[in-house]
Write a protein that holds these residues in place. Sequence first.
Motif: not given
Length: 84
Positions: A75-78, A61-62, A68-69, A20-25
Amino acid sequence: MFFYQRRIKLGKRQGKLTNNIYLLRAEKRWTQKYVAEQLNVTRQTIHSLESNKYNPSLILAFDIAFLFQKRIDEIFTYEDGGGN
């Protein structure tokens, strides 16, 4: 000390890593260019991550989570698609 070992048959996995990087950004009103500069990657890398065309290294990833704290799993989902 006695340790129990469990054998796991590893096969070809059909899962998918999403983020969800787009949403966080968007929440922070950051551009792809700004995020890329903070992470020392190209803007194209950020675009590829956001469109789920590229899976980051564990270190990246870290770094994204730190930027984004958030925790990595926030952030990532498998999504396991099954497989062998």
